[in-house]
Design a protein around this motif. Structure first.
Motif, mmCIF file in Angstrom:
data_model
loop_
_atom_site.group_PDB
_atom_site.id
_atom_site.type_symbol
_atom_site.label_atom_id
_atom_site.label_comp_id
_atom_site.label_asym_id
_atom_site.label_seq_id
_atom_site.Cartn_x
_atom_site.Cartn_y
_atom_site.Cartn_z
ATOM 1 N N ASP A 1 -9.528 60.014 -8.879
ATOM 2 C CA ASP A 1 -9.651 58.768 -8.118
ATOM 3 C C ASP A 1 -9.248 59.082 -6.685
ATOM 4 O O ASP A 1 -8.083 59.360 -6.398
ATOM 5 C CB ASP A 1 -8.739 57.697 -8.733
ATOM 6 C CG ASP A 1 -8.801 56.368 -7.979
ATOM 7 O OD1 ASP A 1 -9.162 56.357 -6.785
ATOM 8 O OD2 ASP A 1 -8.450 55.334 -8.589
ATOM 9 N N SER B 1 -13.861 48.881 -2.624
ATOM 10 C CA SER B 1 -13.242 47.677 -2.066
ATOM 11 C C SER B 1 -12.229 47.980 -0.960
ATOM 12 O O SER B 1 -11.823 47.075 -0.239
ATOM 13 C CB SER B 1 -12.517 46.915 -3.182
ATOM 14 O OG SER B 1 -13.184 47.020 -4.420
ATOM 15 N N LYS B 2 -11.793 49.204 -0.853
ATOM 16 C CA LYS B 2 -10.693 49.556 0.035
ATOM 17 C C LYS B 2 -11.234 50.122 1.344
ATOM 18 O O LYS B 2 -11.952 49.442 2.049
ATOM 19 C CB LYS B 2 -9.753 50.530 -0.685
ATOM 20 C CG LYS B 2 -9.363 50.064 -2.099
ATOM 21 C CD LYS B 2 -8.568 48.781 -2.101
ATOM 22 C CE LYS B 2 -8.395 48.186 -3.488
ATOM 23 N NZ LYS B 2 -7.836 49.072 -4.494
ATOM 24 N N THR C 1 -12.256 49.383 -10.795
ATOM 25 C CA THR C 1 -11.716 49.321 -12.156
ATOM 26 C C THR C 1 -12.809 49.601 -13.186
ATOM 27 O O THR C 1 -12.600 50.358 -14.140
ATOM 28 C CB THR C 1 -11.103 47.926 -12.390
ATOM 29 O OG1 THR C 1 -10.090 47.715 -11.400
ATOM 30 C CG2 THR C 1 -10.504 47.801 -13.777
HETATM 31 C C1 LIG Z 1 -8.084 49.248 -5.772
HETATM 32 C C2 LIG Z 1 -7.983 50.496 -6.530
HETATM 33 C C3 LIG Z 1 -8.598 50.620 -7.785
HETATM 34 C C4 LIG Z 1 -9.341 49.477 -8.421
HETATM 35 O O1 LIG Z 1 -10.476 49.120 -7.677
HETATM 36 P P1 LIG Z 1 -11.067 47.602 -7.666
HETATM 37 O O2 LIG Z 1 -12.274 47.773 -6.807
HETATM 38 O O3 LIG Z 1 -10.022 46.723 -7.093
HETATM 39 O O4 LIG Z 1 -11.390 47.275 -9.076
HETATM 40 C C5 LIG Z 1 -8.480 51.829 -8.450
HETATM 41 N N1 LIG Z 1 -7.798 52.854 -7.922
HETATM 42 C C6 LIG Z 1 -7.193 52.782 -6.719
HETATM 43 C C7 LIG Z 1 -6.460 53.962 -6.195
HETATM 44 C C8 LIG Z 1 -7.268 51.600 -5.983
HETATM 45 O O5 LIG Z 1 -6.660 51.523 -4.800
#
Ligand SMILES: *Cc1c(COP(=O)(O)O)cnc(C)c1O
Length: 430
Positions: free
Chosen positions: A184, A208-209, A88
């Motif tokens: 993104d 984070s993912k 974010t």
């Molecule tokens: C999770 C996510 C975000 C935000 O990332 P955080 O690390 O949770 O702040 C932005 N874009 C996508 C596509 C996401 O899956």
């Protein structure tokens, strides 16, 4: 390292690291330090004046983060990268590194819930207008661009309906208007898709993912392709003297080797230095662990997700399924072009019995965890309309393509028979 052109699998393990000469540590060390010794006052002065590059203070730079930045930049085919405290923050500080009060952003409307809210509710309070357009509707994009537009923003696979963006189509329009294309790429990661190869200028990930891969940390990264022309005077933040940096004009005054890095240098020396969204080196280390196995994991996430989607597609209680890798999915033509090595781990579907039945399935399924995250080794499930996207009114949900009955799966790395077994059992209950 970068002299020879290695494959993604090799770069994921080696890129960006030079063995530290004093300890010869093989793994990347976590540098838990706030600041770094100057060799002398003159050395300190030269670092502060950007006459020499080097470590000053960990809000700005850290050797652990530096390895991660170099590794992801190489994987993406970019020139340089910057880590931030979350995905974010990576998005927010990218936008505000380019746009100021009065400027406009054109964005696809099929966004991650938090990003939609940032664009729809936060940026307007700061005098930045965001014009949303349906994904891949290039007529609408052209119509939304005006003299105040400063960037175009898309996701590689949009949330939550999993449409695939035609990056080349967006890049063509961006180029024509000299606007940076920001992508993104969280849902695809550099092992499945490298947006810079299709004309993107800035690539963002939530670390984070899938890059983390185990649900253990929050972070973000921004990759700069190093090729965009920031000298266009409409980019005021790059062409007017920066009061916070001795009147430096980032597009005009940087010495030659640094000039192509104007975007990412400004992000570091203005965004990170003076607004402080720094990633901790401990978190950076977790992401480095994740990156090493990312190519393997994305392959398995993708093949498991495809099999789960095919199972759901055939199930009599399921009314529709979206997975970009399904042969008859509306996004499949674009998938063939952009995602030949796998379409990622996300699957969404709706039940014939509707929203309440979907919620009942979420509440009763075994093995899957009900939570607001994606990209974990564990399989995850959620009902977005009542959770992740609940801050959107039903009109905005519809604009983003979110059906009220939609159930979202992030398919993990468990054995596919167990994943399908859990879905099958849960479907029996609804
Ligand atoms: C999770 C996510 C975000 C935000 O990332 P955080 O690390 O949770 O702040 C932005 N874009 C996508 C596509 C996401 O899956």
């Amino acid at each position: 390292m970068s002299k020879k052109k290695y494959h993604v699998e090799t770069l994921a393990i080696h890129a960006g690291q030079e063995i530290e000469p004093n300890t010869l540590a093989r793994a990347v060390p976590v540098y838990r330090t706030t600041a770094y010794n100057f060799k002398s006052s003159q050395h300190g002065a030269d670092l502060f004046a950007l006459k020499e590059l080097g470590n000053i203070y960990s809000r700005l730079m850290n050797p652990t983060n530096d390895v991660l930045e170099k590794r992801i930049a190489e994987l993406e085919g970019g020139a340089a990268a910057l880590t931030l405290s979350s995905g974010t923050a990576a998005i927010y500080f990218t936008i505000t590194n380019i746009l100021k009060q009065g400027d406009e952003l054109v964005s696809a409307s099929n966004l991650y819930g938090g990003t939609f809210t940032q664009f729809d509710a936060i940026l307007p309070n700061q005098g930045i207008t965001v014009r949303f357009t349906p994904v891949n509707d290039f007529k609408a994009v052209e119509a939304a661009i005006n003299s105040k537009t400063r960037a175009i923003f898309i996701e590689t696979i949009g949330n939550p309906v999993l449409d695939v963006s035609d990056i080349e189509g967006y890049a063509k329009i961006a180029k024509k208007h000299n606007l940076p294309l920001i992508v993104d790429s969280t849902f695809t990661t550099p092992t499945l898709l490298r947006p810079i190869e299709y004309g993107a200028n800035i690539v963002i990930h939530s670390l984070s993912k899938w890059i983390n891969g185990h649900g253990t940390g929050i972070g973000g990264i921004v990759v700069d392709d190093g090729k965009f022309n920031w000298k266009d005077p409409k980019f005021a933040l790059f062409n007017e003297p920066d009061g916070g940096y001795h009147g430096l004009r980032f597009a005009q005054d940087l010495p030659e080797p640094l000039a192509p890095l104007a975007f990412v240098l400004r992000l570091r020396t203005v965004g990170l230095r003076n607004q402080g969204p720094t990633l901790s080196p401990d978190a950076a280390w977790l992401f480095l662990q994740g990156v090493e196995s990312l190519p393997l994991r994305m392959e398995r996430h993708s093949s498991n997700a495809l099999k789960a989607a095919e199972f759901l597609k055939k199930h009599p209680k399921v009314s529709w399924v979206r997975y970009p890798g399904l042969k008859d999915d509306p996004a499949n033509e674009l998938t063939k072009k952009y995602l030949p090595n796998g379409a990622g781990g996300m699957v969404v579907f709706g039940l014939k019995a509707g929203t309440e039945a979907g919620i009942k399935l979420v509440d009763n399924i075994k093995l899957f965890s009900i939570l607001a995250n994606v990209g974990d080794a564990k399989s995850l499930i959620i009902h977005p309309a009542s959770t992740t996207h609940s801050q959107l009114d039903s009109e905005s949900q519809k604009k983003g393509g979110l059906h009220p009955e939609l159930v979202r799966l992030s398919i993990g790395l468990e054995h596919i028979d167990d994943i399908i077994g859990a879905l099958d059992d849960a479907l029996k209950l609804v």
